[in-house]
Design a protein around this motif. Structure first.
Motif, PDB file in Angstrom:
ATOM      1  N   LEU A 249       0.816  -1.214   0.000  1.00  0.00           N
ATOM      2  CA  LEU A 249       0.000   0.000   0.000  1.00  0.00           C
ATOM      3  C   LEU A 249       0.849   1.263   0.000  1.00  0.00           C
ATOM      4  CD1 LEU A 249      -2.701  -1.117   2.608  1.00  0.00           C
ATOM      5  CD2 LEU A 249      -2.945  -1.004   0.120  1.00  0.00           C
ATOM      6  N   GLY A 250       2.158   1.097  -0.185  1.00  0.00           N
ATOM      7  CA  GLY A 250       3.049   2.250  -0.191  1.00  0.00           C
ATOM      8  C   GLY A 250       3.290   2.820   1.184  1.00  0.00           C
ATOM      9  N   LEU A 251       3.146   1.977   2.229  1.00  0.00           N
ATOM     10  CA  LEU A 251       3.343   2.417   3.616  1.00  0.00           C
ATOM     11  C   LEU A 251       4.374   1.515   4.297  1.00  0.00           C
ATOM     12  CD1 LEU A 251      -0.422   2.908   4.575  1.00  0.00           C
ATOM     13  CD2 LEU A 251       1.231   4.725   4.104  1.00  0.00           C
ATOM     14  N   PRO A 252       5.625   1.560   3.864  1.00  0.00           N
ATOM     15  CA  PRO A 252       6.643   0.731   4.493  1.00  0.00           C
ATOM     16  C   PRO A 252       6.949   1.221   5.898  1.00  0.00           C
ATOM     17  CG  PRO A 252       7.673   2.240   2.977  1.00  0.00           C
ATOM     18  CD  PRO A 252       6.188   2.412   2.800  1.00  0.00           C
ATOM     19  N   GLY A 253       7.533   0.349   6.684  1.00  0.00           N
ATOM     20  CA  GLY A 253       7.886   0.714   8.049  1.00  0.00           C
ATOM     21  C   GLY A 253       7.306  -0.272   9.044  1.00  0.00           C
ATOM     22  N   TRP A 254       7.540   0.027  10.310  1.00  0.00           N
ATOM     23  CA  TRP A 254       7.152  -0.881  11.380  1.00  0.00           C
ATOM     24  C   TRP A 254       5.635  -0.888  11.548  1.00  0.00           C
ATOM     25  CZ3 TRP A 254       9.374  -4.782  13.348  1.00  0.00           C
ATOM     26  CH2 TRP A 254       8.946  -5.333  14.565  1.00  0.00           C
ATOM     27  N   VAL A 255       5.040  -2.094  11.654  1.00  0.00           N
ATOM     28  CA  VAL A 255       3.594  -2.249  11.815  1.00  0.00           C
ATOM     29  C   VAL A 255       3.352  -3.171  13.011  1.00  0.00           C
ATOM     30  CG1 VAL A 255       1.429  -2.929  10.680  1.00  0.00           C
ATOM     31  CG2 VAL A 255       3.290  -1.954   9.331  1.00  0.00           C
ATOM     32  N   PRO A 256       3.397  -2.652  14.222  1.00  0.00           N
ATOM     33  CA  PRO A 256       3.259  -3.505  15.408  1.00  0.00           C
ATOM     34  C   PRO A 256       1.838  -4.039  15.582  1.00  0.00           C
ATOM     35  CG  PRO A 256       3.369  -1.202  16.043  1.00  0.00           C
ATOM     36  CD  PRO A 256       3.642  -1.242  14.573  1.00  0.00           C
ATOM     37  N   THR A 257       1.746  -5.327  15.849  1.00  0.00           N
ATOM     38  CA  THR A 257       0.447  -5.955  16.095  1.00  0.00           C
ATOM     39  C   THR A 257      -0.084  -5.528  17.458  1.00  0.00           C
ATOM     40  OG1 THR A 257       1.086  -7.860  14.774  1.00  0.00           O
ATOM     41  CG2 THR A 257      -0.778  -8.149  16.264  1.00  0.00           C
ATOM     42  N   ILE A 258      -1.361  -5.155  17.485  1.00  0.00           N
ATOM     43  CA  ILE A 258      -2.033  -4.808  18.733  1.00  0.00           C
ATOM     44  C   ILE A 258      -2.824  -6.010  19.246  1.00  0.00           C
ATOM     45  CG2 ILE A 258      -3.758  -3.292  19.795  1.00  0.00           C
ATOM     46  CD1 ILE A 258      -2.999  -1.205  17.624  1.00  0.00           C
ATOM     47  N   GLN A 259      -3.584  -6.638  18.348  1.00  0.00           N
ATOM     48  CA  GLN A 259      -4.370  -7.805  18.710  1.00  0.00           C
ATOM     49  C   GLN A 259      -4.464  -8.721  17.503  1.00  0.00           C
ATOM     50  OE1 GLN A 259      -7.459  -9.218  17.891  1.00  0.00           O
ATOM     51  NE2 GLN A 259      -7.740 -10.521  19.667  1.00  0.00           N
ATOM     52  N   LEU A 260      -4.398 -10.028  17.745  1.00  0.00           N
ATOM     53  CA  LEU A 260      -4.478 -11.019  16.667  1.00  0.00           C
ATOM     54  C   LEU A 260      -5.371 -12.169  17.117  1.00  0.00           C
ATOM     55  CD1 LEU A 260      -1.629 -12.318  14.385  1.00  0.00           C
ATOM     56  CD2 LEU A 260      -3.217 -13.925  15.426  1.00  0.00           C
ATOM     57  N   THR A 261      -6.328 -12.526  16.274  1.00  0.00           N
ATOM     58  CA  THR A 261      -7.191 -13.677  16.533  1.00  0.00           C
ATOM     59  C   THR A 261      -7.007 -14.679  15.404  1.00  0.00           C
ATOM     60  OG1 THR A 261      -8.837 -12.386  17.741  1.00  0.00           O
ATOM     61  CG2 THR A 261      -9.568 -14.471  16.791  1.00  0.00           C
ATOM     62  N   ALA A 262      -6.715 -15.934  15.767  1.00  0.00           N
ATOM     63  CA  ALA A 262      -6.413 -16.966  14.782  1.00  0.00           C
ATOM     64  C   ALA A 262      -7.285 -18.193  15.015  1.00  0.00           C
ATOM     65  CB  ALA A 262      -4.938 -17.372  14.873  1.00  0.00           C
ATOM     66  N   TYR A 263      -7.651 -18.839  13.906  1.00  0.00           N
ATOM     67  CA  TYR A 263      -8.373 -20.107  13.958  1.00  0.00           C
ATOM     68  C   TYR A 263      -7.579 -21.147  13.182  1.00  0.00           C
ATOM     69  CZ  TYR A 263     -12.298 -17.025  15.113  1.00  0.00           C
ATOM     70  OH  TYR A 263     -13.094 -16.060  15.678  1.00  0.00           O
ATOM     71  N   VAL A 264      -7.338 -22.293  13.784  1.00  0.00           N
ATOM     72  CA  VAL A 264      -6.726 -23.421  13.087  1.00  0.00           C
ATOM     73  C   VAL A 264      -7.848 -24.410  12.810  1.00  0.00           C
ATOM     74  CG1 VAL A 264      -4.975 -25.214  13.139  1.00  0.00           C
ATOM     75  CG2 VAL A 264      -4.543 -23.027  14.276  1.00  0.00           C
ATOM     76  N   ARG A 265      -8.123 -24.675  11.529  1.00  0.00           N
ATOM     77  CA  ARG A 265      -9.325 -25.404  11.145  1.00  0.00           C
ATOM     78  C   ARG A 265      -9.125 -26.918  11.080  1.00  0.00           C
ATOM     79  NH1 ARG A 265     -13.076 -21.803   9.209  1.00  0.00           N
ATOM     80  NH2 ARG A 265     -14.437 -23.516   9.845  1.00  0.00           N
ATOM     81  N   ARG A 266      -7.932 -27.335  10.655  1.00  0.00           N
ATOM     82  CA  ARG A 266      -7.690 -28.776  10.510  1.00  0.00           C
ATOM     83  C   ARG A 266      -6.189 -29.028  10.459  1.00  0.00           C
ATOM     84  NH1 ARG A 266     -10.552 -26.968   6.521  1.00  0.00           N
ATOM     85  NH2 ARG A 266     -12.284 -28.332   7.043  1.00  0.00           N
ATOM     86  N   LEU A 267      -5.798 -30.284  10.573  1.00  0.00           N
ATOM     87  CA  LEU A 267      -4.384 -30.647  10.506  1.00  0.00           C
ATOM     88  C   LEU A 267      -3.897 -30.510   9.064  1.00  0.00           C
ATOM     89  CD1 LEU A 267      -4.367 -33.834  12.769  1.00  0.00           C
ATOM     90  CD2 LEU A 267      -3.730 -31.496  13.392  1.00  0.00           C
ATOM     91  N   PRO A 268      -2.793 -29.810   8.848  1.00  0.00           N
ATOM     92  CA  PRO A 268      -2.307 -29.629   7.474  1.00  0.00           C
ATOM     93  C   PRO A 268      -1.622 -30.881   6.938  1.00  0.00           C
ATOM     94  CG  PRO A 268      -0.825 -28.573   9.036  1.00  0.00           C
ATOM     95  CD  PRO A 268      -1.992 -29.078   9.843  1.00  0.00           C
ATOM     96  N   ALA A 269      -1.750 -31.084   5.627  1.00  0.00           N
ATOM     97  CA  ALA A 269      -1.026 -32.168   4.966  1.00  0.00           C
ATOM     98  C   ALA A 269       0.452 -31.814   4.892  1.00  0.00           C
ATOM     99  CB  ALA A 269      -1.595 -32.392   3.568  1.00  0.00           C
ATOM    100  N   PRO A 270       1.336 -32.821   4.775  1.00  0.00           N
ATOM    101  CA  PRO A 270       2.764 -32.524   4.605  1.00  0.00           C
ATOM    102  C   PRO A 270       3.001 -31.683   3.353  1.00  0.00           C
ATOM    103  CG  PRO A 270       2.424 -34.841   5.136  1.00  0.00           C
ATOM    104  CD  PRO A 270       1.064 -34.271   4.857  1.00  0.00           C
ATOM    105  N   GLY A 271       4.062 -30.889   3.402  1.00  0.00           N
ATOM    106  CA  GLY A 271       4.415 -30.077   2.246  1.00  0.00           C
ATOM    107  C   GLY A 271       4.238 -28.602   2.504  1.00  0.00           C
TER     108      GLY A 271
END
Length: 268
Positions: A202-224
């Motif tokens: 987006l043309g905005l280089p520089g430090w982008v510190p995370t404030i909050q992150l929510t993640a979901y892991v849906r299933r076990l990944p296949a190898p690779g």
């Protein structure tokens, strides 16, 4: 420690755990947010027990950047049910909470989705993609994380490296763990916090510190290798959202995340 399992290891001590935070899992001089959540997730898995071996949801708040080296992890079991365990885990250094998280655990498998609205992101072959390096061209800081993650970026989205960002707000890549091991629910938390941030496109280089992150892991990944797509919805008020989707080598969606991060917007 280039081996993910060793770099994210925890040791039970009394009512909690200790960890040795590895500086290799960093961007510049800041430890990577996904790595920190993986360390907390490993402690949560140890506390939840054999009946709930996999992290399935994580909500992490980044209070202040921790330092490489020794850290304490406080873990509180909120509830343990038949299929779900819920845990609060906090990373503490020098008596101060640095990262706080709520973690849901259960038993994941590799069953295909009943329905999905997303197709896997299209990427050129791995060999045709640009391999990210510890010392990116034109960058003012090193990215040690790229020494432990093999990341190959879509060359069609690298205009930002030449001063010509597309401003589409999307970056995509192939990723593998540098130690050669297969992805699992904990290491996927690293992939869900991709580098570089989408602000570069987006043309905005520089430090982008995370404030909050929510993640979901849906299933076990296949190898690779996995395919990772990072996108943004809106930038404003010195904040940006970043949405990550991850597909495994079979094209199944295995994880997704959204984070709120700070961004410096130049004056008009």
């Amino acid at each position: 420690m280039a081996i993910f399992r060793e770099a994210s290891a925890v040791v039970e001590r009394g009512d909690g755990f200790t960890a040795e935070l590895d500086p290799q899992w960093s961007v510049g001089d800041k430890l990577h947010g996904g790595y920190l959540l993986a360390v907390l997730g490993r402690a949560a898995v140890a506390r939840a027990g054999a009946g709930h071996p996999h992290v399935s949801a994580v909500s992490g708040t980044f209070v202040e950047p921790p330092e490489p080296g020794s850290a304490d992890i406080r873990v509180e079991t909120l509830r343990t049910g038949r299929s779900v365990a819920q845990v609060r885990a906090e990373l503490v250094q020098h008596g101060r909470v640095r990262v706080s998280s709520l973690i849901t655990l259960g038993q994941l498998d590799s069953t295909d989705a009943h329905w999905s609205s997303l197709e896997p992101v299209e990427l050129p072959d791995e060999q045709e993609c640009y391999q990210a390096t510890v010392e990116p061209p034109g960058a003012t800081f090193k990215v040690p994380l790229m020494g432990v993650i093999d990341q190959r970026m879509d060359p069609r989205q690298l205009g930002f490296a030449f001063g010509k960002p597309s401003e589409a707000g999307v970056l995509s890549s192939w990723q593998r763990l540098g130690d050669g091991s297969d992805w699992d629910p904990l290491s996927l938390l690293v992939a869900l916090d991709p580098v570089p941030p989408v602000t570069y496109d987006l043309g905005l280089p520089g430090w982008v510190p995370t404030i909050q992150l929510t993640a979901y892991v849906r299933r076990l990944p296949a190898p690779g290798p996995i395919r990772v797509r990072l996108s943004a919805t809106e930038v404003g008020g010195d904040r940006i959202d970043e949405v990550a989707h991850v597909w495994d080598s079979t094209g199944r969606l295995v994880a997704q995340a959204i984070q709120l991060a700070a961004v410096r917007i130049p004056s008009a």
